[in-house]
Write a protein that holds these residues in place. Structure first.
Motif, short mmCIF file in Angstrom:
data_model
loop_
_atom_site.label_atom_id
_atom_site.label_comp_id
_atom_site.label_asym_id
_atom_site.label_seq_id
_atom_site.Cartn_x
_atom_site.Cartn_y
_atom_site.Cartn_z
N UNK A 128 -14.84 5.38 -23.00
CA UNK A 128 -15.99 4.44 -22.85
C UNK A 128 -15.86 3.59 -22.69
N UNK A 129 -14.73 2.60 -22.73
CA UNK A 129 -13.92 1.31 -21.55
C UNK A 129 -14.01 1.68 -20.39
N UNK A 130 -13.92 3.07 -19.26
CA UNK A 130 -13.66 4.05 -18.62
C UNK A 130 -15.03 3.78 -17.62
N UNK A 131 -16.18 4.41 -18.42
CA UNK A 131 -17.16 4.71 -18.37
C UNK A 131 -17.96 3.25 -17.88
N UNK A 136 -16.80 0.13 -9.82
CA UNK A 136 -15.47 0.47 -8.38
C UNK A 136 -14.04 0.66 -8.39
N UNK A 137 -13.11 1.27 -7.82
CA UNK A 137 -11.74 1.47 -8.33
C UNK A 137 -11.18 -0.04 -9.00
N UNK A 324 -5.17 7.69 -15.99
CA UNK A 324 -5.47 9.06 -16.57
C UNK A 324 -7.17 9.51 -16.84
N UNK A 325 -7.57 7.71 -16.68
CA UNK A 325 -9.53 8.57 -17.12
C UNK A 325 -10.24 8.47 -15.89
N UNK A 326 -8.89 8.03 -14.68
CA UNK A 326 -9.57 8.68 -13.03
C UNK A 326 -9.93 10.07 -13.10
N UNK A 327 -8.52 10.45 -13.37
CA UNK A 327 -7.68 11.96 -13.11
C UNK A 327 -7.69 13.08 -14.28
#
Length: 389
Positions: A128-131, A136-137, A324-327
């Motif tokens: 959820x932190x990533x979402x 932006x990157x 890891x979250x991005x890929x």
């Protein structure tokens, strides 16, 4: 609906900080609580029984997220899993409270509920932190940095206040009551976010498992393993960084980062992450100089005084989590986050058990750690630029 995207992210950070505070507030005193005699408010377990129960509890905290994460990805979803985890943790702290009044063996049920709750919460919140920071990157990476820093501060603050409370009042029940109500607050915040945020689970970069994606994830997992090794050794060596070898190693690392920066400038690659890393390192050096003078924190948390330890825990590790979250594949994000935390934790356990076998002297350990840190930093910078930039 929550219109302010930053508000939802920081509200999630607050919720997770509350959860971590509650967890460490209780876990700090669990063994003492089980071994203290009944007259003094404990459960009067033998030391052997308490240590065995504590060992199984630690094993469950380490492994169970790996079992639950695929269920979270496939069936529950991240907000629902976090809500269920909050409820399970609340029940666990309530059972721990009741164990002092009804039956001592309620503590076993309490620990089972805490293991289950943590297994639901930790991977879910990390996804959820990533979402919620994916504007932006840069914001995605900074989101994970803030996440790791905030939960670390909450954990350290929890250990500090636990020590103060137990030394002043010699009672355990307030720990369980406070953590119980904190977890109710955590659950309410997650429920509120779930009702007011619509998650976008689509991630174009993660829809297809390519060779590059698999290599990126494998490399990121390897980083988690190496970072755990390095920080564990660091905490054993640099408890009090007032030696000449510490500052020489620090100077060597700064010069290395400067040379890396100049190298990137020559080949026209963005400098943002190198500047951030150098800035973080300088901040951590200043922390090394001044936080020790506070006195009360030092005996409880000596491992935080290594700039290298802090650099890797608070900057490199969260960037790796962000990668890891991005890929990660859309249907395996919690699983990948759980694996990252598992490898990080596993490496610390392995090092603590393996390191005493080797007859390293202090100076050899300093050299070994310096080389390991520089290796991780150099490879990380190359790896991160290849992936991020």
């Amino acid at each position: 609906m929550i219109k302010n995207k930053y508000f939802s992210f920081f509200l999630l950070l607050l919720a997770e900080s509350i959860e971590r505070f509650s967890y460490f507030f209780v876990s700090f005193v669990l063994l003492f609580y089980m071994m203290t005699n009944i007259e003094n408010g404990g459960l009067q377990f033998s030391q052997e029984s308490a240590m065995n129960i504590g060992g199984y509890f630690s094993f469950g905290i380490l492994v169970f997220p790996l079992i639950m994460a695929p269920m979270i990805d496939k069936y529950l979803g991240y907000f629902k899993a976090a809500i269920y985890g909050g409820i399970a943790l609340s029940v666990g702290y309530l059972f721990a409270f009741l164990s002092g009044y009804l039956s001592a063996y309620f503590i076993v049920a309490a620990l089972i509920m805490i293991v289950v709750g943590s297994a639901f919460v930790k991977p879910s919140i990390s996804v959820l932190i990533g979402k919620l920071s994916n504007f932006s990157p840069l914001s995605h990476d900074l989101g994970y940095i803030l996440y790791v820093i905030s939960v670390s501060v909450a954990s350290m603050g929890s250990a500090y206040f636990s020590a103060k409370l137990i030394n002043k009042y010699y009672t355990y029940m307030p720990f369980f009551v406070i953590s119980f109500f904190f977890m109710l607050l955590f659950t309410f915040i997650i429920y509120y976010l779930n009702k007011n945020i619509k998650l976008n689970d689509h991630n174009e970069r993660s829809e297809k498992i390519t060779k590059k994606t698999s290599y990126t994830l494998a490399g990121a997992m390897l980083f988690c393993l190496f970072i755990g090794v390095s920080t564990t050794i660091s905490s054993k060596i640099f408890s009090f960084p007032n030696t000449l070898s510490f500052w020489l190693t620090s100077l060597f690392a700064i010069l290395f980062l400067l040379s890396v920066s100049l190298n990137f400038l020559k080949i026209n690659i963005k400098m943002l992450y190198v500047i951030l890393m150098s800035s973080f390192f300088i901040i951590f050096l200043l922390v090394n100089l001044f936080i020790r003078n506070l006195g009360d924190i030092s005996p409880i948390l000596p491992g935080i005084f290594s700039s290298f330890d802090m650099l890797q825990n608070f900057f490199i590790f969260p960037i790796v989590l962000s990668i890891i979250a991005k890929y990660s594949p859309t249907g395996a994000q919690a699983t990948m986050q759980s694996l990252a935390f598992f490898l990080f934790s596993l490496s610390t356990i392995l090092v603590k058990n393996i390191l005493p076998v080797f007859s390293f002297t202090g100076s050899n350990l300093i050299l070994f750690l310096a080389l390991l840190i520089l290796f991780i930093t150099a490879i990380f910078v190359r790896f991160a630029y290849k992936v991020i930039c």
